[in-house]
Design a protein around this motif. Structure first.
Motif, PDB file in Angstrom:
ATOM      1  N   TYR A  66      15.163 -22.579  36.872  1.00 25.38           N
ATOM      2  CA  TYR A  66      15.784 -21.938  35.709  1.00 25.38           C
ATOM      3  C   TYR A  66      14.728 -21.320  34.798  1.00 25.38           C
ATOM      4  CZ  TYR A  66      18.522 -21.302  31.475  1.00 25.38           C
ATOM      5  OH  TYR A  66      19.121 -20.763  30.376  1.00 25.38           O
ATOM      6  N   LEU A  67      13.618 -22.016  34.574  1.00 26.19           N
ATOM      7  CA  LEU A  67      12.572 -21.478  33.710  1.00 26.19           C
ATOM      8  C   LEU A  67      11.959 -20.204  34.303  1.00 26.19           C
ATOM      9  CD1 LEU A  67      10.767 -24.768  32.600  1.00 26.19           C
ATOM     10  CD2 LEU A  67      12.393 -23.390  31.300  1.00 26.19           C
ATOM     11  N   TYR A 123      12.418 -16.423  32.588  1.00 23.55           N
ATOM     12  CA  TYR A 123      11.248 -15.632  32.196  1.00 23.55           C
ATOM     13  C   TYR A 123      11.339 -14.208  32.736  1.00 23.55           C
ATOM     14  CZ  TYR A 123       6.413 -13.988  32.217  1.00 23.55           C
ATOM     15  OH  TYR A 123       5.274 -13.229  32.069  1.00 23.55           O
ATOM     16  N   VAL A 126      15.435 -27.296  37.048  1.00 21.34           N
ATOM     17  CA  VAL A 126      14.848 -26.887  35.770  1.00 21.34           C
ATOM     18  C   VAL A 126      13.697 -25.915  35.992  1.00 21.34           C
ATOM     19  CG1 VAL A 126      13.531 -27.727  33.789  1.00 21.34           C
ATOM     20  CG2 VAL A 126      15.597 -28.906  34.491  1.00 21.34           C
ATOM     21  N   ARG A 127      12.867 -26.202  37.001  1.00 14.03           N
ATOM     22  CA  ARG A 127      11.761 -25.291  37.317  1.00 14.03           C
ATOM     23  C   ARG A 127      12.287 -23.924  37.739  1.00 14.03           C
ATOM     24  NH1 ARG A 127       8.631 -22.229  37.031  1.00 14.03           N
ATOM     25  NH2 ARG A 127       6.555 -22.016  37.953  1.00 14.03           N
TER      26      ARG A 127
END
Length: 264
Positions: free
Chosen positions: A150-151, A155, A147-148
């Motif tokens: 992907y974020l 961005y 998840v980290r």
């Protein structure tokens, strides 16, 4: 005289032609050097739309970009692709999967399994449940890492594909917006489409797989706990072995059992 004229008329006269001044002599060889029609360079430089010097100290004069170097999308992409753990998503598929597996296995063995095995009583009687809880903790740790990643990639991808760039000159209070030029916009969108979007697709597939694994582990744990609750229910028995029973409670708290009939 008459005899001389007759002799000259009977004798054939051979007239040799004069040499033409424009024609070269047979004994003279003239070599003509070919005239090149165009010059072929020895080295060919192929222009690349993705070429950008991220280490220069000044902005490019042709673009006149006011965005600081560390906030330019192209530099943010280069920084993200070489940082930990975001660089995992850009590698080979086997290398990417092996790193995630090693991360989950390490967290399971070093953190999840000791906590699940020694953190509660009766762990020796339920080894499968404890191992499943430890494996679920490892899957959860990998999910947080993905998840980290992907974020971060989402961005940078949005900033590359956008026609404008939001930046800060000195701090959060002086935010500015710069409209990209045609050259910068084409370069950034090409990089975002062919480099960032495949990474995001890989991370989405990974997140779906991890979420499915967590759901399966949760369903198995719920079924195990439900079976144990149904098999251990006994009416009107308030007993914890070695800790609490009704006889000892009547001795220490007789007022609490005043309205209840004595056990036979």
């Amino acid at each position: 005289m008459e005899a001389a004229r007759r002799l000259m008329a009977a004798t054939p006269t051979r007239i040799s032609p004069l040499p033409s001044p424009s024609l070269p002599s047979r004994r003279t060889r003239t070599t003509l050097s070919p005239i090149p029609l165009f010059h072929i360079p020895t080295t060919i430089r192929t222009p690349s739309i993705l070429s950008f010097s991220s280490t220069s100290n000044n902005n490019r004069p042709e673009t006149e970009c006011p965005v600081p170097l560390e906030q330019q999308p192209i530099n943010e992409y280069h920084s993200l692709s070489t940082s930990f753990p975001f660089s995992w998503a850009t590698g080979d598929a086997v290398e990417y999967a092996s790193r995630l597996f090693v991360t989950g296995a390490s967290f399971t063995l070093l953190v999840g399994l000791p906590v699940a095995w020694f953190g509660s009583a009766g762990a020796q009687a339920e080894p499968f449940k404890r191992v499943l809880c430890a494996a679920s903790s490892g899957v959860f740790a990998v999910t947080v890492a993905v998840v980290r990643m992907y974020l971060g990639w989402a961005y940078v991808g949005n900033r590359l594909l956008s026609a404008t760039v939001e930046y800060e000159e000195t701090g959060w209070y002086d935010g500015q917006i710069w409209v990209k030029t045609a050259e910068v916009l084409a370069r950034d969108r090409l990089l975002g489409s062919f480099s960032v979007k495949p990474v995001l697709s890989r991370l989405k597939i990974t997140l779906v797989s991890l979420a499915t694994s967590l759901l399966v582990c949760a369903l198995i744990l719920l079924n195990i706990d439900g079976d144990q609750i149904l098999t251990s229910k006994e009416p009107r028995v308030r007993v914890v072995p070695g800790v609490y029973n009704d006889d000892s409670a009547r001795l220490f708290e007789p007022d609490a059992f005043r309205d209840e009939p004595e056990l036979q």
